[in-house]
Design a protein around this motif. Structure first.
Motif, short mmCIF file in Angstrom:
data_model
loop_
_atom_site.label_atom_id
_atom_site.label_comp_id
_atom_site.label_asym_id
_atom_site.label_seq_id
_atom_site.Cartn_x
_atom_site.Cartn_y
_atom_site.Cartn_z
N GLY A 283 25.46 39.33 -20.05
CA GLY A 283 24.02 39.45 -20.17
C GLY A 283 23.26 38.94 -18.97
N SER A 284 23.94 38.28 -18.05
CA SER A 284 23.26 37.69 -16.89
C SER A 284 23.51 38.54 -15.64
CB SER A 284 23.77 36.27 -16.64
OG SER A 284 24.98 36.28 -15.89
N ASN A 285 22.73 38.24 -14.60
CA ASN A 285 22.89 38.94 -13.33
C ASN A 285 23.73 38.13 -12.33
OD1 ASN A 285 22.16 41.33 -11.74
ND2 ASN A 285 21.02 39.92 -10.43
N TYR A 286 24.45 37.14 -12.82
CA TYR A 286 25.26 36.32 -11.93
C TYR A 286 26.63 36.93 -11.66
CZ TYR A 286 21.89 32.54 -12.37
OH TYR A 286 20.74 31.80 -12.32
N CYS A 287 27.11 36.72 -10.45
CA CYS A 287 28.51 36.96 -10.10
C CYS A 287 29.10 35.63 -9.67
CB CYS A 287 28.63 37.97 -8.97
SG CYS A 287 30.34 38.27 -8.42
N LEU A 309 27.61 45.65 -16.81
CA LEU A 309 26.37 46.38 -17.06
C LEU A 309 25.15 45.74 -16.39
CD1 LEU A 309 26.78 47.26 -20.85
CD2 LEU A 309 27.32 48.68 -18.86
N VAL A 310 25.29 44.49 -15.95
CA VAL A 310 24.14 43.80 -15.37
C VAL A 310 24.36 43.66 -13.85
CG1 VAL A 310 22.52 41.87 -15.60
CG2 VAL A 310 23.83 42.62 -17.57
N LYS A 311 24.98 42.59 -13.38
CA LYS A 311 25.22 42.49 -11.94
C LYS A 311 26.08 43.64 -11.43
CE LYS A 311 25.03 40.52 -7.86
NZ LYS A 311 23.84 40.76 -7.02
N GLY A 312 26.89 44.22 -12.31
CA GLY A 312 27.68 45.38 -11.93
C GLY A 312 26.95 46.70 -12.07
N GLY A 313 25.66 46.68 -12.39
CA GLY A 313 24.94 47.93 -12.59
C GLY A 313 23.44 47.73 -12.61
N ALA A 314 22.86 47.62 -13.83
CA ALA A 314 21.41 47.60 -13.99
C ALA A 314 20.77 46.38 -13.32
CB ALA A 314 21.05 47.63 -15.47
N GLY A 315 21.40 45.23 -13.43
CA GLY A 315 20.84 44.03 -12.81
C GLY A 315 20.81 44.11 -11.30
#
Length: 341
Positions: A283-287, A309-315
């Motif tokens: 759910g977060s945009n962290y890597c 879905l987030v840092k790997g895409g939408a984020g």
């Protein structure tokens, strides 16, 4: 306030874009398209958004002119339609694989078809802020990298830039079922997916070309589907150059990411989360990136983890949008993830 349209909003990436942009103080989503679901409410497919939006899906042809447009799926089978839609926006973010590679031959090798508009390859700015921040400030066409490519690139980039590793690298990518999308078919049925460790790309996974382009390394990649819904972990096996020390490795990571808002270096000697794993990032945009090193043999393992879905895409797309518009990079992206999960 800018106006935004999402083309192909019924899938998992479309749902994540909606979730993030509906909470973004500078953005207004004015249209979400789906040919199959036109006329239906978007919260029917994205029940987590109930009460957050009254939007209904529209046909792509009914999308108005907007400031920013996001494409979540490929347009290679409707080149003219995609080109016409691009004309309706000042800035376009493409989250599909259509524009990720700059070489038509590489595209044909990895995707098994000729690219119908090869003149577009190499024209998009990669939507990876940690490597392309300055280009993103003025970009009008942005191509967001693949989820495993992002995790592996961020894990390897400090080592490559510092000249600490030999060029040959093997990447083992592990990804949850949402990485296959919302319409992946029989192989993603619960009865077929639950409990598996499915090596679905034993050789030459398509993301290896992206990682090679970003890092300058000679990357070979496999990919395994794991018994999870979200999450990516990329494990890269490398060899350190003679004379490399653990202190130099750690310094390279710290230098690369000291000022990055969404990359955390995790390489600890003890604890439950000594190296990056995606569970706490969902759910977060962290890597998170980290490493393990054997100075006697020179073996060096680089690890990256994120929510696909987030840092790997939408984020990553929203972070790139923030840069493009001159806003704080974490606008709309401050969720930290949950623990325990």
């Amino acid at each position: 306030m800018i106006s935004i349209a999402i083309i192909g909003g019924a899938g998992y990436i479309g749902g994540e874009l909606l979730r993030l942009l509906l909470g973004h103080p500078e953005a207004e989503v004015v249209a979400v398209s789906s040919t199959r679901l036109a006329g239906r409410r978007v919260d029917g497919d994205h029940p987590n958004l109930r009460g957050r939006t009254p939007l209904t899906y529209v046909e792509p042809g009914a999308v108005p002119e907007v400031d920013v447009m996001f494409f979540t799926g490929s347009g290679l089978d409707d080149v003219d339609g995609r080109a016409e839609l691009r004309q309706r926006a000042k800035i376009v973010f493409d989250l599909s694989s259509d524009l990720r590679l700059g070489d038509p031959e590489l595209f044909r090798f990895h995707y098994g078809r000729e690219h119908p508009t090869p003149e577009l390859l190499g024209t998009a700015t990669p939507g990876l802020p940690e490597l392309h921040r300055e280009q993103l400030r003025v970009a009008e066409l942005v191509s967001v990298p693949g989820c495993m490519a992002t995790a592996a690139t961020l894990a390897l980039m400090p080592l490559a830039r510092a000249g600490l590793i030999e060029p040959a690298v093997t990447v083992d990518g592990r990804v949850g079922s949402s990485g296959s999308g919302a319409s992946a078919g029989e192989m993603n049925l619960h009865a077929e997916r639950s409990g598996v460790l499915r090596l679905f790309a034993p050789l030459n996974h398509r993301h290896q070309a992206e990682i090679s382009a970003f890092t300058g390394l000679e990357v070979k990649m496999t990919a395994t589907g794991v018994d999870a819904v979200r999450g990516v972990q990329a494990v890269a096996r490398t060899t350190a150059k003679p004379g490399t020390t653990e202190a130099a490795i750690r310094a390279a990571y710290r230098k690369a990411y000291a000022d990055e808002p969404f990359v955390r270096v995790v390489a600890q000697k003890r604890g439950n989360y000594r190296l990056p794993e995606p569970k706490i990032l969902l759910g977060s945009n962290y890597c998170e990136v980290g490493f393990a090193f054997d100075p006697d043999s020179g073996q060096l393992l680089a690890v990256g983890a994120l929510d696909n879905l987030v840092k790997g895409g939408a984020g990553n797309a929203v972070q790139s949008l923030n840069i493009r518009m001159g806003w704080a990079e974490d606008t709309g992206l401050t969720f930290t993830g949950l623990h325990p999960m």
